[in-house]
Scaffold this motif. Structure first.
Motif, PDB file in Angstrom:
ATOM      1  N   ALA A   1      -3.131  -4.476   1.114  1.00 63.47           N
ATOM      2  CA  ALA A   1      -4.101  -3.415   0.832  1.00 63.47           C
ATOM      3  C   ALA A   1      -5.417  -3.636   1.568  1.00 63.47           C
ATOM      4  CB  ALA A   1      -4.348  -3.325  -0.675  1.00 63.47           C
ATOM      5  N   ASP A   2      -5.811  -4.903   1.755  1.00 63.55           N
ATOM      6  CA  ASP A   2      -7.148  -5.211   2.280  1.00 63.55           C
ATOM      7  C   ASP A   2      -7.216  -5.388   3.790  1.00 63.55           C
ATOM      8  OD1 ASP A   2      -8.383  -5.026  -0.120  1.00 63.55           O
ATOM      9  OD2 ASP A   2      -8.657  -7.170  -0.436  1.00 63.55           O
ATOM     10  N   THR A   3      -6.095  -5.418   4.470  1.00 60.13           N
ATOM     11  CA  THR A   3      -6.128  -5.655   5.919  1.00 60.13           C
ATOM     12  C   THR A   3      -6.460  -4.353   6.627  1.00 60.13           C
ATOM     13  OG1 THR A   3      -4.453  -7.378   5.632  1.00 60.13           O
ATOM     14  CG2 THR A   3      -4.891  -6.659   7.878  1.00 60.13           C
ATOM     15  N   THR A   4      -7.737  -3.991   6.604  1.00 63.32           N
ATOM     16  CA  THR A   4      -8.160  -2.681   7.103  1.00 63.32           C
ATOM     17  C   THR A   4      -8.104  -2.583   8.625  1.00 63.32           C
ATOM     18  OG1 THR A   4     -10.465  -3.450   7.024  1.00 63.32           O
ATOM     19  CG2 THR A   4      -9.633  -2.245   5.119  1.00 63.32           C
ATOM     20  N   ALA A   5      -7.926  -3.719   9.294  1.00 60.41           N
ATOM     21  CA  ALA A   5      -7.820  -3.671  10.760  1.00 60.41           C
ATOM     22  C   ALA A   5      -6.508  -3.045  11.209  1.00 60.41           C
ATOM     23  CB  ALA A   5      -7.940  -5.077  11.348  1.00 60.41           C
ATOM     24  N   LEU A   6      -5.542  -2.946  10.297  1.00 55.90           N
ATOM     25  CA  LEU A   6      -4.239  -2.355  10.622  1.00 55.90           C
ATOM     26  C   LEU A   6      -4.173  -0.921  10.103  1.00 55.90           C
ATOM     27  CD1 LEU A   6      -1.922  -5.389   9.803  1.00 55.90           C
ATOM     28  CD2 LEU A   6      -2.838  -4.680  12.015  1.00 55.90           C
ATOM     29  N   PRO A   7      -3.347  -0.072  10.713  1.00 54.03           N
ATOM     30  CA  PRO A   7      -3.280   1.341  10.324  1.00 54.03           C
ATOM     31  C   PRO A   7      -2.929   1.536   8.848  1.00 54.03           C
ATOM     32  CG  PRO A   7      -2.156   0.979  12.408  1.00 54.03           C
ATOM     33  CD  PRO A   7      -2.485  -0.369  11.876  1.00 54.03           C
ATOM     34  N   LEU A   8      -3.594   2.502   8.241  1.00 51.78           N
ATOM     35  CA  LEU A   8      -3.381   2.781   6.829  1.00 51.78           C
ATOM     36  C   LEU A   8      -1.919   3.109   6.539  1.00 51.78           C
ATOM     37  CD1 LEU A   8      -4.468   3.387   3.959  1.00 51.78           C
ATOM     38  CD2 LEU A   8      -4.915   5.722   4.749  1.00 51.78           C
ATOM     39  N   GLY A   9      -1.292   3.916   7.385  1.00 51.63           N
ATOM     40  CA  GLY A   9       0.091   4.312   7.136  1.00 51.63           C
ATOM     41  C   GLY A   9       1.025   3.122   7.061  1.00 51.63           C
ATOM     42  N   GLU A  10       0.856   2.156   7.950  1.00 51.20           N
ATOM     43  CA  GLU A  10       1.708   0.962   7.945  1.00 51.20           C
ATOM     44  C   GLU A  10       1.534   0.181   6.645  1.00 51.20           C
ATOM     45  OE1 GLU A  10       1.181  -1.540  11.311  1.00 51.20           O
ATOM     46  OE2 GLU A  10       1.402   0.079  12.777  1.00 51.20           O
ATOM     47  N   ARG A  11       0.282   0.048   6.224  1.00 54.64           N
ATOM     48  CA  ARG A  11       0.015  -0.703   4.999  1.00 54.64           C
ATOM     49  C   ARG A  11       0.570   0.010   3.772  1.00 54.64           C
ATOM     50  NH1 ARG A  11      -5.439  -0.968   4.050  1.00 54.64           N
ATOM     51  NH2 ARG A  11      -6.022   0.479   5.705  1.00 54.64           N
ATOM     52  N   GLN A  12       0.469   1.342   3.751  1.00 60.08           N
ATOM     53  CA  GLN A  12       1.002   2.087   2.610  1.00 60.08           C
ATOM     54  C   GLN A  12       2.515   1.960   2.519  1.00 60.08           C
ATOM     55  OE1 GLN A  12      -0.832   5.930   3.498  1.00 60.08           O
ATOM     56  NE2 GLN A  12      -2.184   5.717   1.725  1.00 60.08           N
ATOM     57  N   VAL A  13       3.193   2.020   3.648  1.00 61.87           N
ATOM     58  CA  VAL A  13       4.654   1.886   3.649  1.00 61.87           C
ATOM     59  C   VAL A  13       5.056   0.519   3.122  1.00 61.87           C
ATOM     60  CG1 VAL A  13       6.687   1.672   5.142  1.00 61.87           C
ATOM     61  CG2 VAL A  13       5.084   3.571   5.475  1.00 61.87           C
ATOM     62  N   LEU A  14       4.390  -0.531   3.604  1.00 58.57           N
ATOM     63  CA  LEU A  14       4.744  -1.878   3.179  1.00 58.57           C
ATOM     64  C   LEU A  14       4.411  -2.102   1.706  1.00 58.57           C
ATOM     65  CD1 LEU A  14       5.771  -4.700   3.650  1.00 58.57           C
ATOM     66  CD2 LEU A  14       3.573  -5.294   4.703  1.00 58.57           C
ATOM     67  N   LEU A  15       3.235  -1.640   1.259  1.00 55.56           N
ATOM     68  CA  LEU A  15       2.867  -1.832  -0.143  1.00 55.56           C
ATOM     69  C   LEU A  15       3.819  -1.071  -1.059  1.00 55.56           C
ATOM     70  CD1 LEU A  15       0.983  -3.063  -2.220  1.00 55.56           C
ATOM     71  CD2 LEU A  15      -0.529  -1.084  -1.947  1.00 55.56           C
ATOM     72  N   ASP A  16       4.205   0.139  -0.685  1.00 50.27           N
ATOM     73  CA  ASP A  16       5.160   0.908  -1.490  1.00 50.27           C
ATOM     74  C   ASP A  16       6.495   0.171  -1.599  1.00 50.27           C
ATOM     75  OD1 ASP A  16       3.326   2.890  -1.909  1.00 50.27           O
ATOM     76  OD2 ASP A  16       4.143   4.275  -0.414  1.00 50.27           O
ATOM     77  N   LEU A  17       6.955  -0.396  -0.491  1.00 50.99           N
ATOM     78  CA  LEU A  17       8.226  -1.114  -0.493  1.00 50.99           C
ATOM     79  C   LEU A  17       8.136  -2.371  -1.357  1.00 50.99           C
ATOM     80  CD1 LEU A  17      11.103  -1.238   0.556  1.00 50.99           C
ATOM     81  CD2 LEU A  17      10.251  -2.406   2.597  1.00 50.99           C
ATOM     82  N   MET A  18       7.020  -3.087  -1.255  1.00 51.50           N
ATOM     83  CA  MET A  18       6.826  -4.268  -2.089  1.00 51.50           C
ATOM     84  C   MET A  18       6.788  -3.883  -3.563  1.00 51.50           C
ATOM     85  SD  MET A  18       3.921  -6.119   0.284  1.00 51.50           S
ATOM     86  CE  MET A  18       3.574  -7.480  -0.823  1.00 51.50           C
ATOM     87  N   THR A  19       6.078  -2.803  -3.885  1.00 47.59           N
ATOM     88  CA  THR A  19       5.964  -2.354  -5.270  1.00 47.59           C
ATOM     89  C   THR A  19       7.331  -1.995  -5.841  1.00 47.59           C
ATOM     90  OG1 THR A  19       3.727  -1.529  -4.850  1.00 47.59           O
ATOM     91  CG2 THR A  19       4.862  -0.665  -6.784  1.00 47.59           C
ATOM     92  N   GLN A  20       8.136  -1.270  -5.059  1.00 44.99           N
ATOM     93  CA  GLN A  20       9.476  -0.890  -5.510  1.00 44.99           C
ATOM     94  C   GLN A  20      10.353  -2.115  -5.725  1.00 44.99           C
ATOM     95  OE1 GLN A  20      10.996   1.847  -2.557  1.00 44.99           O
ATOM     96  NE2 GLN A  20       9.114   3.067  -2.607  1.00 44.99           N
TER      97      GLN A  20
END
Length: 360
Positions: free
Chosen positions: A59-78
């Motif tokens: 969530a906090d690695t703002t240097a990387l694109p938001l879309g990439e982080r959202q996809v990964l966080l959603d997958l981790m959450t699931q």
């Protein structure tokens, strides 16, 4: 020559040496608290913390694109939420986490992300009721992180802020207050008669304790957050002092004396609020009967009290500084507690002294 620790924590029987090293790397102070816990609590708390730090890193690695982080966080959450999802999602999750890890500049966070495919299965080594508790608290935490990413989606190029005190309270509960409840739930399950206070009161002050620790993080990290385009201090509250997120960001970068002076009363009020919540944490800790549990629960509040005192000394100018309790002071604190047997009276006295209160 290294000296022995004044308090010798037991090692977790579930986490490997490699996992313990990762845990120590991402948080030395919380790793010590975990190692001080009674054995029955160590594994669920440590595993929950490792997974929460991993999702927080995404969530906090703002240097990387938001879309990439959202996809990964959603997958981790699931994968965390569904006991049967690991086998199905493992290949994709492994691929994404390794690619994400390769882009991390912090070596400890990179090691955590690289080890995530091995950390997630640790959840399945817990008893079913502990698994449910870990999944429950991580569900709240990842919800807060997802809201954070949606709210602060401009990155360093823009500046976004919370709007109301209610939003701030909701955020601090989602990412930290629920952890106090989780900790209390585990204690009630594994350590009957663990507290001098009723369980519902321990849940209440445990929640306040967690929220206070998060408020402290917000104050301490405000300068870095403003630089990254995030302002956790609500617009409605800043406006009462004639301030705005933009003025704060400018003051953090340029040490603007006028803005820092205008911020001073509000800054002091925030520290007072945080101190009150940390005092709930000390009431929580001193109500605990087992010594190891009392020490583990008190340590964050003690370190927090000293950090609040240092922030008071620095004043609003702390927006441009990194304020934290030095390690040599933490070591001295541990020796003092150990030599006085960690009684509730000793811990309470340490809290007041670290808070800068005159005990004469």
């Amino acid at each position: 020559m290294q000296t022995a620790s004044p308090i010798q924590p037991r090692q977790s029987q579930t986490l490997s040496a490699a996992h313990r090293q990762i845990l120590r790397g991402v948080s030395r102070s919380f790793d010590l608290s975990i190692r001080l816990l009674p054995p029955a609590l160590q594994a669920p708390v440590a595993i929950g913390y490792l997974l929460a730090r991993a999702t927080d890193t995404v969530a906090d690695t703002t240097a990387l694109p938001l879309g990439e982080r959202q996809v990964l966080l959603d997958l981790m959450t699931q994968t965390i939420a569904d006991p049967h999802a690991w086998a199905l999602k493992n290949p994709e999750l492994t691929r994404l986490t390794q690619a994400f890890a390769a882009q991390q500049t912090d070596p400890h966070e990179r090691a955590l992300m690289q080890a995530l495919p091995q950390c997630l299965p640790l959840l399945h080594t817990l008893k079913l009721d502990d698994q449910a508790s870990v999944r429950g608290v991580l569900g709240h935490i990842t919800r807060g992180q997802q809201l954070d990413m949606a709210r602060f989606n401009s990155g360093p190029q823009g500046l976004e802020a919370l709007q109301t005190e209610a939003e701030l309270a909701d955020y601090t509960w989602l990412v930290a207050g629920c952890v106090g409840e989780f900790w209390t739930e585990l204690c009630g399950r594994h350590l009957p008669g663990y507290s001098l206070l009723p369980q519902n009161e321990m849940m209440r002050i445990g929640r306040e304790y967690g929220m206070g620790l998060q408020r402290l993080n917000i104050i301490r990290d405000a300068g870095a957050d403003l630089t990254a385009g995030r302002c956790y201090w609500p617009v409605e509250t800043l406006a009462q002092a004639g301030l705005s997120p933009e003025l704060l960001a400018h003051a953090a970068q340029n040490r603007d004396a006028g803005t820092l002076q205008a911020l001073a009363p509000l800054y002091s009020h925030w520290l007072d609020h945080t101190q009150t919540q940390l005092a709930c944490g000390m009431r929580y800790a001193t109500a605990l009967k087992p010594l190891r549990l009392r020490l583990a629960s008190a340590l964050p509040a003690l370190i927090g009290a000293r950090t609040v005192a240092l922030l008071r000394q620095a004043g609003p100018a702390a927006l441009g500084q990194r304020v934290k309790m030095p390690r040599h002071e933490i070591r001295a604190l541990l020796w003092r507690i150990a030599l006085r047997f960690g009684s509730a009276a000793v811990l309470d006295r340490e809290f007041r002294q670290l808070s800068g209160k005159d005990l004469s």
